[in-house]
Design a protein around this motif. Sequence first.
Motif, PDB file in Angstrom:
ATOM      1  N   SER A  43       0.987  -1.428  -0.365  1.00  0.00           N
ATOM      2  CA  SER A  43      -0.229   0.277  -0.010  1.00  0.00           C
ATOM      3  C   SER A  43       0.830   0.807   0.596  1.00  0.00           C
ATOM      4  CB  SER A  43      -1.374  -0.382   1.102  1.00  0.00           C
ATOM      5  OG  SER A  43      -2.207   1.116   1.154  1.00  0.00           O
ATOM      6  N   SER A  94       4.219   1.178 -10.562  1.00  0.00           N
ATOM      7  CA  SER A  94       2.354   1.016 -10.270  1.00  0.00           C
ATOM      8  C   SER A  94       1.622   0.809 -11.231  1.00  0.00           C
ATOM      9  CB  SER A  94       1.737   2.129  -8.945  1.00  0.00           C
ATOM     10  OG  SER A  94       2.326   2.146  -8.392  1.00  0.00           O
ATOM     11  N   LYS A  98      -3.639   3.233 -10.365  1.00  0.00           N
ATOM     12  CA  LYS A  98      -2.549   3.627  -9.195  1.00  0.00           C
ATOM     13  C   LYS A  98      -2.161   4.709  -8.828  1.00  0.00           C
ATOM     14  CE  LYS A  98      -2.009   0.556  -5.977  1.00  0.00           C
ATOM     15  NZ  LYS A  98      -1.548  -1.123  -5.468  1.00  0.00           N
ATOM     16  N   ARG A  99      -0.398   5.203 -10.117  1.00  0.00           N
ATOM     17  CA  ARG A  99      -0.099   5.550 -10.245  1.00  0.00           C
ATOM     18  C   ARG A  99      -0.285   7.356 -10.425  1.00  0.00           C
ATOM     19  NH1 ARG A  99       2.285   4.052 -15.083  1.00  0.00           N
ATOM     20  NH2 ARG A  99       3.776   3.506 -14.186  1.00  0.00           N
ATOM     21  N   MET A 101      -3.924   7.586  -8.580  1.00  0.00           N
ATOM     22  CA  MET A 101      -3.884   7.862  -7.142  1.00  0.00           C
ATOM     23  C   MET A 101      -3.215   8.693  -6.758  1.00  0.00           C
ATOM     24  SD  MET A 101      -5.706   5.350  -4.854  1.00  0.00           S
ATOM     25  CE  MET A 101      -4.015   4.866  -4.624  1.00  0.00           C
ATOM     26  N   VAL A 102      -1.643   8.121  -6.412  1.00  0.00           N
ATOM     27  CA  VAL A 102      -0.487   8.080  -5.983  1.00  0.00           C
ATOM     28  C   VAL A 102      -0.505   9.583  -6.417  1.00  0.00           C
ATOM     29  CG1 VAL A 102       1.818   8.051  -5.188  1.00  0.00           C
ATOM     30  CG2 VAL A 102      -0.121   5.848  -4.939  1.00  0.00           C
TER      31      VAL A 102
END
Length: 259
Positions: A43, A94, A98-99, A101-102
């Motif tokens: 995570s 990622s 997800k990339r 989002m991060v």
Amino acid sequence: MVSSEAIRTAVGILGNAIALGLFLSPTPTFVRIWKKGSVEEFSPFPYLATLLNCMMWVVYGLPMVHPHSILVITINGSGVIIELSFVILFLLYSQRGKRLMVLAMLLGEIAFVGVVALLVLTLTHTYERRSLIVGVICVFLCAMMYASPLSVMKMVIQTRSVEFMPPFLSLASFFNGTCWTAYALIRFDPYIVIPNSLGAIFAVAQLILYATYYKSTKEQMEARKKAAEMGLAEVVVAKGEANKISSTPNGYKSEIREM
């Protein structure tokens, strides 16, 4: 006689060393991510939460906000550099969803800290008021940082596996929370005491989970390893049988079809 201030400084220096260990403790995890080229099920939230926490504590330790807090600035400045490096690795390895989002969370954190620092420094004019505002925010963010592994703890309970909950991070969190709690109690600073004492409690909970599910984790990993080895053996056997068939003389195959 040694003064309380000297003791506090010594504890703060020890806290710097322990906190540096806390920030560096996920290094084996990120070596694994780098080698595999994937973040797997790890995570990003603990590292994003820690980064935001460190940036905010740097603001708290500024001379124009809370004077005589150089030890707070040194360790949290180091934390910003280390955690930002980890977050960048998450961005590199990622999947696209997800990339994004991060990246959005990272930019949001930087904007949030910048706005808070600007407003506090321009709209408030006393150390007490600036320390109060930034300190309350730091308490909340520090508690979030220590509580961020809760999602991972939930997964541990559901899967009975601690594979994706690094023990070094939990152990370092415990020592860090304990040391900074002692530091803040010598010359009472509630903004440091509250989140770090909570952090020590959260870390103990994580270590208990690790001890509880360590054996079942080893069993699951061994089972996966055996299953992978059996699957590879089946592939080799199947390939060998295919080679035998392909090497059978054409005349013999035709006899089989006629029968």
